[in-house]
Structure formats: C-alpha cells, structure tokens
Design a protein around this motif. Structure first.
Motif, PDB file in Angstrom:
ATOM      1  N   GLU A 185       5.120  21.365   0.810  1.00  0.00           N
ATOM      2  CA  GLU A 185       4.367  22.017   1.880  1.00  0.00           C
ATOM      3  C   GLU A 185       2.899  21.957   1.494  1.00  0.00           C
ATOM      4  O   GLU A 185       2.529  22.342   0.391  1.00  0.00           O
ATOM      5  N   SER A 186       2.073  21.457   2.413  1.00  0.00           N
ATOM      6  CA  SER A 186       0.656  21.293   2.116  1.00  0.00           C
ATOM      7  C   SER A 186      -0.151  21.361   3.395  1.00  0.00           C
ATOM      8  O   SER A 186       0.295  20.903   4.442  1.00  0.00           O
ATOM      9  N   LEU A 204       1.542  16.461  -2.999  1.00  0.00           N
ATOM     10  CA  LEU A 204       1.927  15.626  -4.141  1.00  0.00           C
ATOM     11  C   LEU A 204       1.046  14.398  -4.102  1.00  0.00           C
ATOM     12  O   LEU A 204       1.058  13.644  -3.132  1.00  0.00           O
ATOM     13  N   ASP A 205       0.250  14.183  -5.135  1.00  0.00           N
ATOM     14  CA  ASP A 205      -0.710  13.082  -5.172  1.00  0.00           C
ATOM     15  C   ASP A 205      -0.496  12.288  -6.458  1.00  0.00           C
ATOM     16  O   ASP A 205      -0.791  12.769  -7.548  1.00  0.00           O
ATOM     17  N   ASP A 217      13.478   8.712  -2.841  1.00  0.00           N
ATOM     18  CA  ASP A 217      14.239   9.653  -2.026  1.00  0.00           C
ATOM     19  C   ASP A 217      13.309  10.807  -1.674  1.00  0.00           C
ATOM     20  O   ASP A 217      12.849  11.531  -2.554  1.00  0.00           O
ATOM     21  N   VAL A 218      13.010  10.953  -0.380  1.00  0.00           N
ATOM     22  CA  VAL A 218      12.075  11.982   0.060  1.00  0.00           C
ATOM     23  C   VAL A 218      12.815  12.986   0.930  1.00  0.00           C
ATOM     24  O   VAL A 218      13.502  12.611   1.875  1.00  0.00           O
ATOM     25  N   GLY A 219      12.654  14.262   0.603  1.00  0.00           N
ATOM     26  CA  GLY A 219      13.289  15.337   1.367  1.00  0.00           C
ATOM     27  C   GLY A 219      12.354  15.877   2.431  1.00  0.00           C
ATOM     28  O   GLY A 219      11.701  15.126   3.151  1.00  0.00           O
ATOM     29  N   THR A 220      12.219  17.179   2.510  1.00  0.00           N
ATOM     30  CA  THR A 220      11.426  17.849   3.538  1.00  0.00           C
ATOM     31  C   THR A 220       9.947  17.859   3.158  1.00  0.00           C
ATOM     32  O   THR A 220       9.584  18.290   2.067  1.00  0.00           O
ATOM     33  N   ILE A 221       9.120  17.401   4.091  1.00  0.00           N
ATOM     34  CA  ILE A 221       7.671  17.433   3.891  1.00  0.00           C
ATOM     35  C   ILE A 221       7.047  18.115   5.096  1.00  0.00           C
ATOM     36  O   ILE A 221       7.284  17.715   6.231  1.00  0.00           O
ATOM     37  N   LYS A 222       6.280  19.162   4.827  1.00  0.00           N
ATOM     38  CA  LYS A 222       5.537  19.856   5.879  1.00  0.00           C
ATOM     39  C   LYS A 222       4.067  19.742   5.517  1.00  0.00           C
ATOM     40  O   LYS A 222       3.651  20.224   4.475  1.00  0.00           O
ATOM     41  N   SER A 223       3.292  19.091   6.386  1.00  0.00           N
ATOM     42  CA  SER A 223       1.865  18.969   6.107  1.00  0.00           C
ATOM     43  C   SER A 223       1.075  19.335   7.340  1.00  0.00           C
ATOM     44  O   SER A 223       1.571  19.287   8.462  1.00  0.00           O
ATOM     45  N   GLN A 227      -0.496  27.150  12.028  1.00  0.00           N
ATOM     46  CA  GLN A 227      -1.079  28.000  13.068  1.00  0.00           C
ATOM     47  C   GLN A 227      -0.325  29.332  13.091  1.00  0.00           C
ATOM     48  O   GLN A 227       0.763  29.457  12.535  1.00  0.00           O
ATOM     49  N   SER A 228      -0.881  30.292  13.778  1.00  0.00           N
ATOM     50  CA  SER A 228      -0.243  31.620  13.840  1.00  0.00           C
ATOM     51  C   SER A 228       1.109  31.581  14.540  1.00  0.00           C
ATOM     52  O   SER A 228       1.958  32.430  14.294  1.00  0.00           O
ATOM     53  N   ASP A 229       1.343  30.570  15.395  1.00  0.00           N
ATOM     54  CA  ASP A 229       2.630  30.489  16.086  1.00  0.00           C
ATOM     55  C   ASP A 229       3.679  29.697  15.297  1.00  0.00           C
ATOM     56  O   ASP A 229       4.771  29.425  15.770  1.00  0.00           O
ATOM     57  N   GLY A 230       3.332  29.288  14.057  1.00  0.00           N
ATOM     58  CA  GLY A 230       4.274  28.578  13.206  1.00  0.00           C
ATOM     59  C   GLY A 230       4.172  27.070  13.294  1.00  0.00           C
ATOM     60  O   GLY A 230       4.759  26.359  12.486  1.00  0.00           O
ATOM     61  N   THR A 231       3.417  26.532  14.257  1.00  0.00           N
ATOM     62  CA  THR A 231       3.245  25.099  14.356  1.00  0.00           C
ATOM     63  C   THR A 231       2.168  24.645  13.381  1.00  0.00           C
ATOM     64  O   THR A 231       1.432  25.452  12.824  1.00  0.00           O
ATOM     65  N   THR A 232       2.071  23.336  13.183  1.00  0.00           N
ATOM     66  CA  THR A 232       1.032  22.789  12.314  1.00  0.00           C
ATOM     67  C   THR A 232       0.195  21.802  13.088  1.00  0.00           C
ATOM     68  O   THR A 232       0.634  21.222  14.072  1.00  0.00           O
ATOM     69  N   VAL A 233      -1.035  21.640  12.629  1.00  0.00           N
ATOM     70  CA  VAL A 233      -1.941  20.655  13.227  1.00  0.00           C
ATOM     71  C   VAL A 233      -2.444  19.734  12.146  1.00  0.00           C
ATOM     72  O   VAL A 233      -2.447  20.032  10.998  1.00  0.00           O
TER      73      VAL A 233
END
Length: 104
Positions: A70-71, A54-55, A88-94, A98-104
């Motif tokens: 999600e971004s 979201l920009d 009001d900000v909910g869930t943000i995944k940025s 990765q293949s194991d489900g984590t993010t970098v």
C-alpha cells in the motif's frame, strides 16, 4: 481558513477581499516575493514524487514474491532487475486515499 478548504470559491473570494482591503496587493516588494515563491513551488512541483511502496534497483534473484503493498506513490517499481524463476505479485494499492475510500 483557506487551508481547510483551498478549493472553496467562497473562501478564496474572502481572502482576495481581505488582500485588496488591506492594500498589500499594492506593495511591489511583497508582490514580487510572493511571485518568486509561486514560481519556486511550481518548479519543485514537477520534481516531487511520492515514495514507492517497494522500490528495487539492480536486483538479481531467482524469484520475486510481493504479497501486499500500500503506497500513496508508485506501488512497486523495479529497475534493471533479473528474476530467473519468475515474479509473483499479490495485492497492490497505490495512489492517494480519498475520504470515501477511493484512490487517485
């Protein structure tokens, strides 16, 4: 192929061996062109940004509600925004997943 595992030391060694065996590392014109390509990629690498989920720029509103973003790039980016009633900000995944489900 090295494209499948570019960090693999064994694959890199094999590619280097193929280059040396073929003699293309002695071709001055090819080496210069390859170096030019590497230099350009490095120059552009610093300017590359993954897209934001979201920009927003120059937004004036009573309230901002963000439910889920999600971004691979920035999750939410707001520049020069004015919100009188709050945010009001909910869930943000940025980040890159990765293949194991984590993010970098």
């Amino acid at each position: 192929m090295i494209e499948q595992k570019p960090a693999s030391a064994a694959r890199r060694t094999a590619v280097i061996e193929d280059i040396v065996d073929s003699g293309i590392d002695l071709d001055a014109e090819l080496v210069a062109a390859a170096q030019k390509l590497v230099d350009e990629v490095q120059r552009l690498e610093g300017n590359f940004q993954l897209p934001a989920g979201l920009d927003l720029e120059r937004v004036q509103a009573q309230f901002l509600r963000v439910r889920s973003v999600e971004s691979e790039g920035t999750g939410v980016r707001v520049v020069d925004g004015a919100f009188e009633g709050g945010i009001d900000v909910g869930t943000i995944k940025s980040g890159k997943a990765q293949s194991d489900g984590t993010t970098v």
